[in-house]
Design a protein around this motif. Structure first.
Motif, mmCIF file in Angstrom:
data_model
loop_
_atom_site.group_PDB
_atom_site.id
_atom_site.type_symbol
_atom_site.label_atom_id
_atom_site.label_comp_id
_atom_site.label_asym_id
_atom_site.label_seq_id
_atom_site.Cartn_x
_atom_site.Cartn_y
_atom_site.Cartn_z
ATOM 1 N N GLY A 36 -3.700 18.424 29.278
ATOM 2 C CA GLY A 36 -3.838 17.188 30.047
ATOM 3 C C GLY A 36 -2.934 16.078 29.549
ATOM 4 O O GLY A 36 -2.117 16.258 28.646
ATOM 5 N N VAL A 37 -3.096 14.908 30.159
ATOM 6 C CA VAL A 37 -2.297 13.733 29.843
ATOM 7 C C VAL A 37 -3.228 12.561 29.552
ATOM 8 O O VAL A 37 -4.200 12.327 30.276
ATOM 9 C CB VAL A 37 -1.365 13.376 31.025
ATOM 10 C CG1 VAL A 37 -0.580 12.113 30.741
ATOM 11 C CG2 VAL A 37 -0.421 14.532 31.321
ATOM 12 N N TRP A 38 -2.924 11.819 28.502
ATOM 13 C CA TRP A 38 -3.688 10.638 28.114
ATOM 14 C C TRP A 38 -3.095 9.391 28.758
ATOM 15 O O TRP A 38 -1.881 9.279 28.887
ATOM 16 C CB TRP A 38 -3.648 10.470 26.602
ATOM 17 C CG TRP A 38 -4.305 11.573 25.862
ATOM 18 C CD1 TRP A 38 -3.705 12.699 25.352
ATOM 19 C CD2 TRP A 38 -5.684 11.687 25.544
ATOM 20 N NE1 TRP A 38 -4.631 13.491 24.742
ATOM 21 C CE2 TRP A 38 -5.869 12.891 24.841
ATOM 22 C CE3 TRP A 38 -6.797 10.890 25.783
ATOM 23 C CZ2 TRP A 38 -7.100 13.311 24.369
ATOM 24 C CZ3 TRP A 38 -8.031 11.304 25.318
ATOM 25 C CH2 TRP A 38 -8.175 12.499 24.624
ATOM 26 N N SER A 39 -3.966 8.414 29.087
ATOM 27 C CA SER A 39 -3.482 7.125 29.605
ATOM 28 C C SER A 39 -4.470 6.030 29.216
ATOM 29 O O SER A 39 -5.601 6.300 28.831
ATOM 30 C CB SER A 39 -3.319 7.171 31.133
ATOM 31 O OG SER A 39 -4.561 7.431 31.757
ATOM 32 N N SER A 40 -4.013 4.796 29.303
ATOM 33 C CA SER A 40 -4.833 3.634 28.956
ATOM 34 C C SER A 40 -4.872 2.673 30.131
ATOM 35 O O SER A 40 -3.858 2.459 30.797
ATOM 36 C CB SER A 40 -4.236 2.921 27.741
ATOM 37 O OG SER A 40 -4.910 1.697 27.493
ATOM 38 N N SER A 41 -6.046 2.077 30.348
ATOM 39 C CA SER A 41 -6.176 1.079 31.417
ATOM 40 C C SER A 41 -5.548 -0.251 31.016
ATOM 41 O O SER A 41 -5.273 -1.085 31.878
ATOM 42 C CB SER A 41 -7.650 0.853 31.761
ATOM 43 O OG SER A 41 -8.321 0.259 30.648
ATOM 44 N N ALA A 42 -5.353 -0.459 29.721
ATOM 45 C CA ALA A 42 -4.812 -1.725 29.221
ATOM 46 C C ALA A 42 -3.870 -1.445 28.051
ATOM 47 O O ALA A 42 -4.237 -1.637 26.883
ATOM 48 C CB ALA A 42 -5.946 -2.646 28.799
ATOM 49 N N PRO A 43 -2.644 -0.998 28.328
ATOM 50 C CA PRO A 43 -1.732 -0.622 27.249
ATOM 51 C C PRO A 43 -1.313 -1.771 26.332
ATOM 52 O O PRO A 43 -0.827 -1.526 25.241
ATOM 53 C CB PRO A 43 -0.532 -0.008 27.977
ATOM 54 C CG PRO A 43 -0.664 -0.404 29.398
ATOM 55 C CD PRO A 43 -2.103 -0.717 29.647
ATOM 56 N N THR A 44 -1.508 -3.014 26.742
ATOM 57 C CA THR A 44 -1.205 -4.132 25.839
ATOM 58 C C THR A 44 -2.330 -4.337 24.825
ATOM 59 O O THR A 44 -2.141 -5.035 23.836
ATOM 60 C CB THR A 44 -0.979 -5.438 26.624
ATOM 61 O OG1 THR A 44 -2.141 -5.732 27.391
ATOM 62 C CG2 THR A 44 0.237 -5.319 27.535
ATOM 63 N N ILE A 45 -3.476 -3.721 25.060
ATOM 64 C CA ILE A 45 -4.606 -3.776 24.119
ATOM 65 C C ILE A 45 -4.661 -2.491 23.300
ATOM 66 O O ILE A 45 -4.711 -2.512 22.080
ATOM 67 C CB ILE A 45 -5.932 -4.017 24.861
ATOM 68 C CG1 ILE A 45 -5.906 -5.410 25.492
ATOM 69 C CG2 ILE A 45 -7.119 -3.836 23.919
ATOM 70 C CD1 ILE A 45 -7.089 -5.707 26.400
ATOM 71 N N ALA A 46 -4.687 -1.352 23.975
ATOM 72 C CA ALA A 46 -4.737 -0.041 23.320
ATOM 73 C C ALA A 46 -3.768 0.886 24.031
ATOM 74 O O ALA A 46 -4.048 1.351 25.128
ATOM 75 C CB ALA A 46 -6.153 0.521 23.360
ATOM 76 N N ASP A 47 -2.630 1.119 23.416
ATOM 77 C CA ASP A 47 -1.620 1.990 24.002
ATOM 78 C C ASP A 47 -1.866 3.413 23.517
ATOM 79 O O ASP A 47 -2.228 3.623 22.363
ATOM 80 C CB ASP A 47 -0.224 1.529 23.589
ATOM 81 C CG ASP A 47 0.867 2.242 24.345
ATOM 82 O OD1 ASP A 47 0.657 2.564 25.534
ATOM 83 O OD2 ASP A 47 1.929 2.490 23.751
ATOM 84 N N VAL A 48 -1.678 4.404 24.392
ATOM 85 C CA VAL A 48 -1.924 5.797 24.014
ATOM 86 C C VAL A 48 -0.695 6.644 24.324
ATOM 87 O O VAL A 48 -0.065 6.475 25.370
ATOM 88 C CB VAL A 48 -3.193 6.359 24.711
ATOM 89 C CG1 VAL A 48 -3.053 6.362 26.222
ATOM 90 C CG2 VAL A 48 -3.543 7.743 24.199
ATOM 91 N N GLU A 49 -0.347 7.529 23.404
ATOM 92 C CA GLU A 49 0.744 8.474 23.630
ATOM 93 C C GLU A 49 0.248 9.535 24.606
ATOM 94 O O GLU A 49 -0.767 10.190 24.342
ATOM 95 C CB GLU A 49 1.164 9.132 22.319
ATOM 96 C CG GLU A 49 1.873 8.197 21.367
ATOM 97 C CD GLU A 49 3.225 7.753 21.887
ATOM 98 O OE1 GLU A 49 3.925 8.569 22.519
ATOM 99 O OE2 GLU A 49 3.573 6.589 21.675
ATOM 100 N N PRO A 50 0.930 9.732 25.739
ATOM 101 C CA PRO A 50 0.434 10.635 26.790
ATOM 102 C C PRO A 50 0.193 12.076 26.349
ATOM 103 O O PRO A 50 -0.726 12.723 26.817
ATOM 104 C CB PRO A 50 1.525 10.581 27.862
ATOM 105 C CG PRO A 50 2.264 9.321 27.610
ATOM 106 C CD PRO A 50 2.168 9.066 26.139
ATOM 107 N N GLY A 51 0.997 12.583 25.428
ATOM 108 C CA GLY A 51 0.869 13.981 25.044
ATOM 109 C C GLY A 51 0.022 14.244 23.810
ATOM 110 O O GLY A 51 -0.414 15.361 23.584
ATOM 111 N N THR A 52 -0.211 13.198 22.996
ATOM 112 C CA THR A 52 -0.884 13.416 21.716
ATOM 113 C C THR A 52 -2.275 12.803 21.611
ATOM 114 O O THR A 52 -3.059 13.218 20.767
ATOM 115 C CB THR A 52 -0.048 12.855 20.559
ATOM 116 O OG1 THR A 52 0.044 11.422 20.711
ATOM 117 C CG2 THR A 52 1.330 13.478 20.515
ATOM 118 N N GLY A 53 -2.559 11.773 22.400
ATOM 119 C CA GLY A 53 -3.851 11.088 22.283
ATOM 120 C C GLY A 53 -3.907 10.086 21.147
ATOM 121 O O GLY A 53 -4.972 9.571 20.829
ATOM 122 N N ILE A 54 -2.768 9.772 20.534
ATOM 123 C CA ILE A 54 -2.747 8.768 19.470
ATOM 124 C C ILE A 54 -2.781 7.389 20.116
ATOM 125 O O ILE A 54 -1.902 7.036 20.902
ATOM 126 C CB ILE A 54 -1.511 8.923 18.566
ATOM 127 C CG1 ILE A 54 -1.566 10.268 17.852
ATOM 128 C CG2 ILE A 54 -1.430 7.768 17.569
ATOM 129 C CD1 ILE A 54 -0.329 10.598 17.058
#
Length: 88
Positions: A36-54
């Motif tokens: 799957g792919v990771w995403s964030s609703s608010a990348p300026t608050i919590a950014d997530v790497e799409p492939g790793t979940g970091i």
């Protein structure tokens, strides 16, 4: 299609102990179903790497982290977790 969606919602879980992180720190979200792919609703608050979940805590506030999987026939399933980013 129902079977795939049920499988995702039943077995795909986001594993992260706690529901908060610190600004300037990273935490790793894990999935129980790969591909799957990771995403964030608010990348300026919590950014997530799409492939790793970091997830990197960038600003104060709350964000929804989503893990989305698409099957080989185009069915989509997703699970979410809310994380709150705080100051130390």
């Amino acid at each position: 299609m129902y079977g795939f969606a049920y499988y995702i919602l039943r077995f795909a879980q986001i594993r992260f102990l706690g529901r908060s992180g610190w600004r300037g720190a990273t935490v790793t979200f894990r999935d129980s179903v790969g591909g799957g792919v990771w995403s964030s609703s608010a990348p300026t608050i919590a950014d997530v790497e799409p492939g790793t979940g970091i997830v990197s805590g960038l600003g104060l506030g709350t964000a929804t982290i989503t893990y989305t999987i698409t099957s080989s026939v185009g069915c989509v399933g997703a699970v979410t977790a809310v994380i709150t980013v705080r100051d130390l």
